[in-house]
Design a protein around this motif. Sequence first.
Motif, PDB file in Angstrom:
ATOM      1  N   THR A  22      95.630 -84.341 -22.928  1.00 26.93           N
ATOM      2  CA  THR A  22      97.125 -84.755 -22.134  1.00 26.93           C
ATOM      3  C   THR A  22      98.104 -85.485 -23.035  1.00 26.93           C
ATOM      4  N   VAL A  23      97.743 -85.866 -23.941  1.00 28.85           N
ATOM      5  CA  VAL A  23      98.564 -86.678 -24.903  1.00 28.85           C
ATOM      6  C   VAL A  23      98.882 -86.240 -25.980  1.00 28.85           C
ATOM      7  N   PRO A  24      97.853 -86.155 -26.945  1.00 30.07           N
ATOM      8  CA  PRO A  24      98.034 -85.574 -28.341  1.00 30.07           C
ATOM      9  C   PRO A  24      98.327 -83.853 -28.292  1.00 30.07           C
ATOM     10  N   GLY A  25      97.419 -83.528 -27.049  1.00 28.90           N
ATOM     11  CA  GLY A  25      97.600 -81.996 -27.023  1.00 28.90           C
ATOM     12  C   GLY A  25      98.993 -81.428 -26.487  1.00 28.90           C
ATOM     13  N   THR A  26      99.346 -82.270 -25.432  1.00 33.56           N
ATOM     14  CA  THR A  26     100.564 -81.954 -25.017  1.00 33.56           C
ATOM     15  C   THR A  26     102.015 -82.064 -25.707  1.00 33.56           C
ATOM     16  N   THR A  27     101.669 -83.221 -26.517  1.00 31.34           N
ATOM     17  CA  THR A  27     102.647 -83.400 -27.611  1.00 31.34           C
ATOM     18  C   THR A  27     102.927 -82.456 -28.717  1.00 31.34           C
ATOM     19  N   VAL A  28     101.749 -81.868 -29.172  1.00 31.67           N
ATOM     20  CA  VAL A  28     101.921 -80.760 -30.024  1.00 31.67           C
ATOM     21  C   VAL A  28     102.349 -79.720 -29.313  1.00 31.67           C
ATOM     22  N   CYS A  29     101.926 -79.089 -28.282  1.00 34.91           N
ATOM     23  CA  CYS A  29     102.391 -78.153 -27.593  1.00 34.91           C
ATOM     24  C   CYS A  29     103.954 -78.311 -27.338  1.00 34.91           C
ATOM     25  N   LEU A  30     104.405 -79.512 -26.985  1.00 37.89           N
ATOM     26  CA  LEU A  30     105.908 -79.576 -26.780  1.00 37.89           C
ATOM     27  C   LEU A  30     106.591 -79.301 -28.206  1.00 37.89           C
ATOM     28  N   LEU A  31     106.241 -79.742 -29.104  1.00 37.63           N
ATOM     29  CA  LEU A  31     106.753 -79.469 -30.703  1.00 37.63           C
ATOM     30  C   LEU A  31     106.686 -77.853 -30.875  1.00 37.63           C
ATOM     31  N   VAL A  32     105.464 -77.352 -30.873  1.00 35.52           N
ATOM     32  CA  VAL A  32     105.557 -76.073 -31.016  1.00 35.52           C
ATOM     33  C   VAL A  32     106.351 -75.027 -30.118  1.00 35.52           C
ATOM     34  N   LEU A  33     106.407 -75.381 -28.881  1.00 35.89           N
ATOM     35  CA  LEU A  33     107.085 -74.477 -27.802  1.00 35.89           C
ATOM     36  C   LEU A  33     108.667 -74.673 -27.810  1.00 35.89           C
ATOM     37  N   PHE A  34     109.066 -75.907 -28.370  1.00 35.08           N
ATOM     38  CA  PHE A  34     110.529 -76.051 -28.620  1.00 35.08           C
ATOM     39  C   PHE A  34     111.006 -75.251 -29.859  1.00 35.08           C
ATOM     40  N   PHE A  35     110.269 -75.515 -30.897  1.00 34.81           N
ATOM     41  CA  PHE A  35     110.463 -75.128 -32.459  1.00 34.81           C
ATOM     42  C   PHE A  35     110.123 -73.585 -32.510  1.00 34.81           C
ATOM     43  N   GLY A  36     109.270 -73.204 -31.917  1.00 33.68           N
ATOM     44  CA  GLY A  36     108.633 -71.774 -32.059  1.00 33.68           C
ATOM     45  C   GLY A  36     109.668 -70.671 -31.853  1.00 33.68           C
ATOM     46  N   TRP A  38     112.917 -71.334 -31.846  1.00 35.36           N
ATOM     47  CA  TRP A  38     114.097 -71.444 -32.777  1.00 35.36           C
ATOM     48  C   TRP A  38     113.433 -70.749 -34.344  1.00 35.36           C
ATOM     49  N   LEU A  39     112.535 -70.937 -34.437  1.00 36.34           N
ATOM     50  CA  LEU A  39     111.943 -70.222 -35.821  1.00 36.34           C
ATOM     51  C   LEU A  39     111.881 -68.798 -35.829  1.00 36.34           C
ATOM     52  N   LEU A  40     111.670 -68.283 -34.567  1.00 35.75           N
ATOM     53  CA  LEU A  40     111.734 -66.670 -34.585  1.00 35.75           C
ATOM     54  C   LEU A  40     112.995 -66.250 -34.341  1.00 35.75           C
ATOM     55  N   ASP A  41     113.992 -67.096 -34.034  1.00 34.81           N
ATOM     56  CA  ASP A  41     115.347 -66.372 -33.758  1.00 34.81           C
ATOM     57  C   ASP A  41     115.818 -65.759 -35.284  1.00 34.81           C
ATOM     58  N   PRO A  42     116.252 -64.634 -35.450  1.00 30.06           N
ATOM     59  CA  PRO A  42     116.758 -63.995 -36.611  1.00 30.06           C
ATOM     60  C   PRO A  42     118.208 -64.734 -37.003  1.00 30.06           C
ATOM     61  N   GLU A  43     118.906 -65.207 -36.053  1.00 32.80           N
ATOM     62  CA  GLU A  43     120.188 -65.665 -36.501  1.00 32.80           C
ATOM     63  C   GLU A  43     120.039 -66.921 -37.150  1.00 32.80           C
ATOM     64  N   VAL A  44     118.781 -67.651 -37.262  1.00 29.96           N
ATOM     65  CA  VAL A  44     118.578 -68.758 -37.967  1.00 29.96           C
ATOM     66  C   VAL A  44     118.142 -68.397 -39.564  1.00 29.96           C
ATOM     67  N   PRO A  45     118.904 -68.853 -40.591  1.00 29.61           N
ATOM     68  CA  PRO A  45     118.585 -68.461 -42.020  1.00 29.61           C
ATOM     69  C   PRO A  45     117.388 -68.885 -42.491  1.00 29.61           C
ATOM     70  N   VAL A  46     116.797 -67.994 -43.203  1.00 26.68           N
ATOM     71  CA  VAL A  46     115.584 -68.236 -43.633  1.00 26.68           C
ATOM     72  C   VAL A  46     115.175 -69.490 -44.512  1.00 26.68           C
ATOM     73  N   ARG A  47     116.356 -69.897 -45.269  1.00 27.44           N
ATOM     74  CA  ARG A  47     116.144 -71.090 -46.074  1.00 27.44           C
ATOM     75  C   ARG A  47     116.067 -72.331 -44.959  1.00 27.44           C
ATOM     76  N   ILE A  48     116.625 -72.072 -43.708  1.00 25.12           N
ATOM     77  CA  ILE A  48     116.291 -73.266 -42.856  1.00 25.12           C
ATOM     78  C   ILE A  48     115.024 -73.012 -42.268  1.00 25.12           C
ATOM     79  N   ARG A  49     114.707 -71.764 -41.602  1.00 26.92           N
ATOM     80  CA  ARG A  49     113.255 -71.880 -41.099  1.00 26.92           C
ATOM     81  C   ARG A  49     112.103 -72.356 -41.842  1.00 26.92           C
TER      82      ARG A  49
END
Length: 418
Positions: A22-36, A38-49
Amino acid sequence: MREGAGEHGAGLTSLRRFTWWTVPGTTVCLLVLFFGEWLLDPEVPVRIRVPVAVALVADAVASAVLLGGRLALPTATDAAPPVRPPRAWTAVSVAATIVLAVLPLARRDYELWAVAPAVTVAIWAAHLGPRRRRTLTVGAVVLALLPGAAVSLAAEDGELAHAALFPAGLVAFTVWMVLGPLWAWNIAGRLDRARRLEAESAVKDERLRFAADLHDIQGHHLQVIALKSELAARLVERDPARAAAEMREVRQLAADALRDTRAVVRGYRRTTLDDEIANAGKVLAAAGIDARTALEPASLPAGLTDTGRHLLGLVMREATTNVLRHSRAGYAEVDCRVVDGRARLRMTNDGADGHPVGTDGTGLTTLDERLRAAGGELTWHREGGRFEVTACLPLVPGRAGGGPPAPDSHDRTKGAAR
């Protein structure tokens, strides 16, 4: 995630697993889901991703390690967390949080930039006491209003309210999401520790009860054996037949002591008032003490529970043993009757001068505690050469029996224990 042996059977194994996911697992999932996304967005430059991806992995691992360490000790309290966060992983978390906050904020992503700081604040709050935790949470919520608002004002994009309020709300929600299960984990740990302490206390109470019963039974037997052995030694030359009779009684007393000891170990031995009064008369007579009894057998047994008879029997035995051990009594009187709805047992002897005041009071003191726990009391009083022990216990309502109550004497105060 290795559970201690003490967690089995207490339900903490499953709770630990649930809390960890619930705690560490959900926290990690929160980070991955929010940023995943964004990282797959082609409009975000590679130098930032690339730096964001590296920081995301580092922050996810650091968050899992730090929160997992917070779950290390199930008996921790809110006021005293179990461990301080490791400095190395804390530094990794802070560095990754800065990267995950600055780069999205530079692209005016007012929702994403606050995710990593909110997780970091929640982790820090989990390692603080209640007062410092509240201060940190309130301060973080207030500070979260500023970065997005400042960027929105500078860009003049018209999203000031969203840029300011969403990060603040995200911080408050994340702290609540992390601390809630941790609070439940701490409560479960303290309940488990209380259960263990209760079990240990029960064991100690049983040991004390066994020691008290053993003292009451064996002390009496040994005192009578010593008395009769001394009498037999004096009679062996003058009256060998009587000396042999006394030694036969000593052998029988030793056998009784062995039988009673075994019964105590098995938990079956129950001292009864009737038996102890009868036995006291025989023992005191054998010691050359004029023993007299004044009883109300018709009313007293009907109003006393088995526990009450057992306790008064212990008092009778202890008082008799004390007369044999500590006094030079020539006369003793036992009075047992109902007085004002209470069973009163009183034993008086005239040999108190033979025993110094204040010596060896543990037997009566222990019995006093046991009688008070049953709603009664035990008092003892010395006046000149006269020593009196009085025990009172309440009778079961409606079973006290007939007979007018006997007049009670003036109140007694505790004197020297015998």
